[in-house]
Design a protein around this motif. Structure first.
Motif, PDB file in Angstrom:
ATOM      1  N   LYS A  92       0.816  -1.209   0.000  1.00  0.00           N
ATOM      2  CA  LYS A  92       0.000   0.000   0.000  1.00  0.00           C
ATOM      3  C   LYS A  92       0.855   1.267   0.000  1.00  0.00           C
ATOM      4  O   LYS A  92       0.372   2.343  -0.312  1.00  0.00           O
ATOM      5  N   ARG A  93       2.114   1.142   0.359  1.00  0.00           N
ATOM      6  CA  ARG A  93       3.002   2.292   0.489  1.00  0.00           C
ATOM      7  C   ARG A  93       3.079   3.100  -0.806  1.00  0.00           C
ATOM      8  O   ARG A  93       3.071   4.328  -0.778  1.00  0.00           O
ATOM      9  N   LYS A  94       3.125   2.422  -1.936  1.00  0.00           N
ATOM     10  CA  LYS A  94       3.253   3.127  -3.216  1.00  0.00           C
ATOM     11  C   LYS A  94       2.019   3.970  -3.509  1.00  0.00           C
ATOM     12  O   LYS A  94       2.098   4.954  -4.224  1.00  0.00           O
ATOM     13  N   GLU A  95       0.886   3.601  -2.942  1.00  0.00           N
ATOM     14  CA  GLU A  95      -0.347   4.346  -3.175  1.00  0.00           C
ATOM     15  C   GLU A  95      -0.520   5.491  -2.179  1.00  0.00           C
ATOM     16  O   GLU A  95      -1.316   6.395  -2.436  1.00  0.00           O
ATOM     17  N   ILE A  97       2.214   6.794   0.764  1.00  0.00           N
ATOM     18  CA  ILE A  97       3.388   7.577   1.134  1.00  0.00           C
ATOM     19  C   ILE A  97       4.156   8.052  -0.086  1.00  0.00           C
ATOM     20  O   ILE A  97       4.427   9.251  -0.238  1.00  0.00           O
ATOM     21  N   GLU A  98       4.534   7.140  -0.957  1.00  0.00           N
ATOM     22  CA  GLU A  98       5.353   7.502  -2.116  1.00  0.00           C
ATOM     23  C   GLU A  98       4.616   8.475  -3.025  1.00  0.00           C
ATOM     24  O   GLU A  98       5.219   9.365  -3.609  1.00  0.00           O
ATOM     25  N   ARG A  99       3.325   8.317  -3.101  1.00  0.00           N
ATOM     26  CA  ARG A  99       2.529   9.220  -3.935  1.00  0.00           C
ATOM     27  C   ARG A  99       2.573  10.636  -3.380  1.00  0.00           C
ATOM     28  O   ARG A  99       2.660  11.611  -4.134  1.00  0.00           O
ATOM     29  N   SER A 100       2.530  10.754  -2.061  1.00  0.00           N
ATOM     30  CA  SER A 100       2.593  12.065  -1.425  1.00  0.00           C
ATOM     31  C   SER A 100       3.941  12.736  -1.669  1.00  0.00           C
ATOM     32  O   SER A 100       4.014  13.939  -1.959  1.00  0.00           O
ATOM     33  N   PHE A 101       5.018  11.970  -1.572  1.00  0.00           N
ATOM     34  CA  PHE A 101       6.355  12.526  -1.837  1.00  0.00           C
ATOM     35  C   PHE A 101       6.498  12.942  -3.297  1.00  0.00           C
ATOM     36  O   PHE A 101       7.074  13.991  -3.600  1.00  0.00           O
ATOM     37  N   ALA A 102       5.987  12.129  -4.204  1.00  0.00           N
ATOM     38  CA  ALA A 102       6.069  12.459  -5.625  1.00  0.00           C
ATOM     39  C   ALA A 102       5.279  13.725  -5.925  1.00  0.00           C
ATOM     40  O   ALA A 102       5.736  14.591  -6.685  1.00  0.00           O
TER      41      ALA A 102
END
Length: 159
Positions: A92-95, A97-102
Motif C-alpha cells: 500500500k506504500r506506493k499508493e 506515502i510515495e505518492r505524497s512525496f512524488a
C-alpha cells in the motif's frame, strides 16, 4: 570477503554474548560512539581454532562482531515487515506515502530547497505538508458535496 558473515555468529540475548561457528563465546567488550556494541573473541582460544582462516585475518587472531544498541527493535521491525500483514501494508506504500512525496516533488517545489539551513528547510517541508493536507480536504469536501451527503455551507463553498 571469504570470511564468515555476521549471521553465522549466534547471539545469546540472555547472556549478552555471541557464539562463533566453532562454539567459542565472544563476550561484550565496549560500545562505540555510533551506538555499536563490540563483542570480541579471546585471541588465545582463536589462535588454535581450525576455522581461524575463515573467521578473521588479523595477526592478533581476534574476531570482533558488532551489534547496534537498537538491533532488537530493528529485528522486530524487519520480522513485522516480512510477515503476511506487513507485506500487505508495504504494498500500500506506493499508493499512499510515495505518492505524497512524488506530489510534493513535482507540484510543490520539493525537488530543491529554496533556502539554506535546517529551520528554513523544516519550514518549507511543513508548508508543503500543510498545502497537501488542504488540497486533500478540499477534494474530500467536494466529493461529499457532489454525493449530497452534506449541505454546502458558505465555508465549504469557499474551498
Amino acid at each position: 570477503q571469504g570470511l564468515f558473515p555476521k549471521w553465522k555468529f549466534e547471539y545469546d540475548a540472555k547472556r549478552n554474548v555471541y557464539r562463533c561457528p566453532a562454539q567459542q563465546e565472544l563476550p561484550y567488550r565496549t560500545t562505540d560512539r555510533k551506538g555499536y556494541r563490540q563483542y570480541a573473541s579471546d585471541p588465545a582460544q582463536c589462535q588454535h581454532c581450525p576455522l581461524l582462516s575463515q573467521c578473521t585475518q588479523p595477526r592478533n587472531h581476534r574476531k570482533v562482531v558488532t551489534r547496534h544498541v537498537w538491533e532488537d527493535s530493528k529485528e522486530w521491525v524487519r520480522s513485522n515487515r516480512l510477515s503476511p500483514s506487513g507485506k500487505k501494508l508495504y504494498r500500500k506504500r506506493k499508493e499512499t506515502i510515495e505518492r505524497s512525496f512524488a506530489d510534493a516533488k513535482e507540484l510543490h517545489g520539493f525537488r530543491y530547497c529554496r533556502l539554506r539551513g535546517l529551520p528554513n528547510v523544516r519550514e518549507q517541508a511543513l508548508m508543503t505538508a500543510a498545502v497537501q493536507n488542504m488540497k486533500k480536504m478540499a477534494i474530500h469536501l467536494d466529493h461529499l458535496e457532489k454525493q449530497g451527503d452534506t449541505p454546502a455551507s458558505p465555508e465549504t463553498r469557499a474551498l
